[in-house]
Design a protein around this motif. Structure first.
Motif, short mmCIF file in Angstrom:
data_model
loop_
_atom_site.label_atom_id
_atom_site.label_comp_id
_atom_site.label_asym_id
_atom_site.label_seq_id
_atom_site.Cartn_x
_atom_site.Cartn_y
_atom_site.Cartn_z
N MET A 1 49.77 63.18 16.36
CA MET A 1 50.36 62.21 17.25
C MET A 1 49.86 60.80 16.97
O MET A 1 50.29 59.87 17.62
CB MET A 1 50.06 62.57 18.70
N SER A 2 48.96 60.62 16.06
CA SER A 2 48.42 59.29 15.75
C SER A 2 49.32 58.61 14.72
O SER A 2 49.15 58.78 13.52
CB SER A 2 46.99 59.41 15.24
N ALA A 3 50.25 57.81 15.21
CA ALA A 3 51.25 57.18 14.33
C ALA A 3 50.61 56.35 13.23
O ALA A 3 51.14 56.29 12.11
CB ALA A 3 52.19 56.33 15.16
N GLU A 4 49.48 55.73 13.52
CA GLU A 4 48.85 54.86 12.51
C GLU A 4 48.40 55.63 11.28
O GLU A 4 48.23 55.05 10.21
CB GLU A 4 47.68 54.08 13.13
N LEU A 5 48.25 56.92 11.39
CA LEU A 5 47.82 57.74 10.26
C LEU A 5 48.97 58.10 9.33
O LEU A 5 48.76 58.67 8.26
CB LEU A 5 47.14 59.02 10.76
N HIS A 6 50.19 57.76 9.73
CA HIS A 6 51.37 58.16 8.97
C HIS A 6 52.15 56.96 8.41
O HIS A 6 53.26 57.13 7.91
CB HIS A 6 52.28 59.03 9.83
N VAL A 7 51.55 55.79 8.49
CA VAL A 7 52.22 54.58 7.98
C VAL A 7 52.09 54.52 6.46
O VAL A 7 51.00 54.74 5.91
CB VAL A 7 51.62 53.31 8.61
N ILE A 8 53.19 54.26 5.80
CA ILE A 8 53.22 54.06 4.35
C ILE A 8 54.02 52.79 4.08
O ILE A 8 54.71 52.29 4.97
CB ILE A 8 53.86 55.28 3.64
N PRO A 9 53.93 52.25 2.89
CA PRO A 9 54.69 51.03 2.61
C PRO A 9 56.20 51.15 2.87
O PRO A 9 56.87 50.16 3.12
CB PRO A 9 54.40 50.76 1.13
N GLN A 10 56.73 52.35 2.84
CA GLN A 10 58.16 52.57 3.07
C GLN A 10 58.51 52.74 4.55
O GLN A 10 59.67 52.93 4.90
CB GLN A 10 58.65 53.80 2.29
#
Length: 85
Positions: A1-10
Motif C-alpha cells: 500500500m506504500s505508493a512511494e515504493l512503486h514510483v518509476i520514471p514511467q
C-alpha cells in the motif's frame, strides 16, 4: 500500500491535493509519494491544505479547499492535458 515504493520514471504525471488533518490517510504518505515522483523525474505538483476531511471531493462547502479544481485545471493546461480557454 506504500505508493512511494512503486514510483518509476514511467509513472504518469501526478497532481496531488491533501489535507494535514485527514484522519484516513496521514499527510506524510502523500508527501513521501510526491518526493518519490520528484526523485524519479515524474512531473508532479502537490498542494497541502490545513483542514479538510478525506474524500472532500470538489471542496464545495469549504472555501479553503474549493480552489483545488482551479489549481488542477491550470496544471493540466500548462502541460497540454486540457484545452486553453
Amino acid at each position: 500500500m506504500s505508493a512511494e515504493l512503486h514510483v518509476i520514471p514511467q509513472t504518469p504525471p501526478t497532481f496531488l491535493y491533501v489535507t494535514t488533518d485527514d484522519q484516513s490517510v496521514p499527510v506524510m504518505n502523500s508527501v513521501m509519494f510526491y518526493w518519490a515522483l520528484v526523485k524519479a523525474g515524474v512531473p508532479a505538483e502537490m498542494h497541502i491544505f490545513q483542514h479538510g476531511a478525506h474524500g472532500s471531493g470538489m471542496g464545495t462547502g469549504n472555501p479553503q479547499l474549493s480552489v483545488w479544481p482551479d489549481l488542477l485545471i491550470k496544471w493540466m493546461r500548462e502541460r497540454g492535458y486540457a484545452a486553453v480557454e
